[in-house]
Motif scaffolding. Structure first.
Motif, mmCIF file in Angstrom:
data_model
loop_
_atom_site.group_PDB
_atom_site.id
_atom_site.type_symbol
_atom_site.label_atom_id
_atom_site.label_comp_id
_atom_site.label_asym_id
_atom_site.label_seq_id
_atom_site.Cartn_x
_atom_site.Cartn_y
_atom_site.Cartn_z
ATOM 1 N N GLU A 11 0.840 -1.201 0.000
ATOM 2 C CA GLU A 11 0.000 0.000 0.000
ATOM 3 C C GLU A 11 0.872 1.248 0.000
ATOM 4 O OE1 GLU A 11 -3.793 1.943 2.388
ATOM 5 O OE2 GLU A 11 -2.728 0.284 3.309
ATOM 6 N N ARG A 12 0.356 2.289 -0.666
ATOM 7 C CA ARG A 12 1.073 3.558 -0.738
ATOM 8 C C ARG A 12 0.348 4.613 0.085
ATOM 9 N NH1 ARG A 12 1.632 4.840 -6.859
ATOM 10 N NH2 ARG A 12 -0.570 4.403 -6.678
ATOM 11 N N VAL A 19 5.757 10.185 -1.674
ATOM 12 C CA VAL A 19 4.952 8.974 -1.791
ATOM 13 C C VAL A 19 5.744 7.855 -1.135
ATOM 14 C CG1 VAL A 19 3.890 7.312 -3.362
ATOM 15 C CG2 VAL A 19 3.908 9.747 -3.948
ATOM 16 N N THR A 21 5.806 3.785 -0.189
ATOM 17 C CA THR A 21 5.236 2.485 -0.524
ATOM 18 C C THR A 21 5.685 1.475 0.517
ATOM 19 O OG1 THR A 21 5.343 3.032 -2.878
ATOM 20 C CG2 THR A 21 5.035 0.709 -2.312
ATOM 21 N N ARG A 39 -4.064 8.424 2.151
ATOM 22 C CA ARG A 39 -3.886 6.994 1.894
ATOM 23 C C ARG A 39 -4.186 6.717 0.428
ATOM 24 N NH1 ARG A 39 -4.438 3.580 6.838
ATOM 25 N NH2 ARG A 39 -4.363 1.992 5.256
ATOM 26 N N GLU A 40 -3.658 5.622 -0.060
ATOM 27 C CA GLU A 40 -3.824 5.252 -1.468
ATOM 28 C C GLU A 40 -5.298 5.202 -1.870
ATOM 29 O OE1 GLU A 40 -2.124 1.920 -4.583
ATOM 30 O OE2 GLU A 40 -1.894 1.564 -2.445
ATOM 31 N N LYS A 41 -6.168 4.696 -1.012
ATOM 32 C CA LYS A 41 -7.588 4.575 -1.361
ATOM 33 C C LYS A 41 -8.271 5.942 -1.525
ATOM 34 C CE LYS A 41 -9.275 4.231 3.375
ATOM 35 N NZ LYS A 41 -10.046 3.490 4.327
ATOM 36 N N ILE A 43 -6.678 8.623 -2.930
ATOM 37 C CA ILE A 43 -5.943 9.371 -3.949
ATOM 38 C C ILE A 43 -6.577 9.145 -5.313
ATOM 39 C CG2 ILE A 43 -3.724 9.614 -5.128
ATOM 40 C CD1 ILE A 43 -2.409 8.602 -2.505
#
Length: 165
Positions: A11-12, A19, A21, A39-41, A43
């Protein structure tokens, strides 16, 4: 108090202008400071911002992460003017987003922009099913006055809530 973020393998997360990872195992981070965090979700990229509401969210996201707000604000106001012209029922959502931006609460503006995306999905599904319109009492319909103001709490560039993950 530090923000606790748990990352899944691979996850990033964006912290400030970086950024990050995660490697191949679950990781827990405790983050202190004022840097914007996404959070990645949460973005969106220019490629995934494929609807008017998602483009509004992307503009707000860029304001949240950017140090050059003026460049992004112009694009934001063009986008919201277009969406309001196309769907006047979006005015309450745009008002809440804009009030949050004006007060410097960019993370709150992101949350409000997420609600605009959900509402846009509802509008599109009604068009596809041939429904006449949305009732003011229907879930997801808030009416113009509901929540049109801004909260007094200052969420200026505040990070995501600790309960994410």
């Amino acid at each position: 108090m530090a923000l606790k973020v748990e990352l899944k393998p691979g996850e990033r997360i964006i912290i400030g202008e970086s950024v990050i990872t995660n490697d191949n195992q679950r990781t827990r981070l405790f983050i202190e400071g004022d840097a914007p965090i996404l959070r990645e979700k949460d973005i969106l990229t220019p490629d995934t911002a494929d609807t008017p509401a998602k483009r509004v969210y992307l503009a707000v996201q860029l304001m949240y992460l950017s140090t050059d707000l003026e460049r992004v604000k112009e694009s934001y106001f063009t986008l919201v003017n277009d969406i309001v012209k196309a769907a006047p029922s979006t005015v309450p959502y745009v008002t809440r987003i804009s009030n949050s931006i004006i007060s410097g609460s960019f993370y709150k503006a992101l949350k409000e922009a997420r609600k605009l995306i959900e509402y846009e999905g509802t509008l599109i599904s009604h068009v596809q099913t041939g429904s006449a319109g949305l009732s003011e009492n229907q879930p997801g319909s808030t009416g113009i006055a509901a929540g049109a103001g801004s909260d007094s709490a200052d969420e200026s560039r505040s990070p995501a809530p600790a309960d994410q993950g």
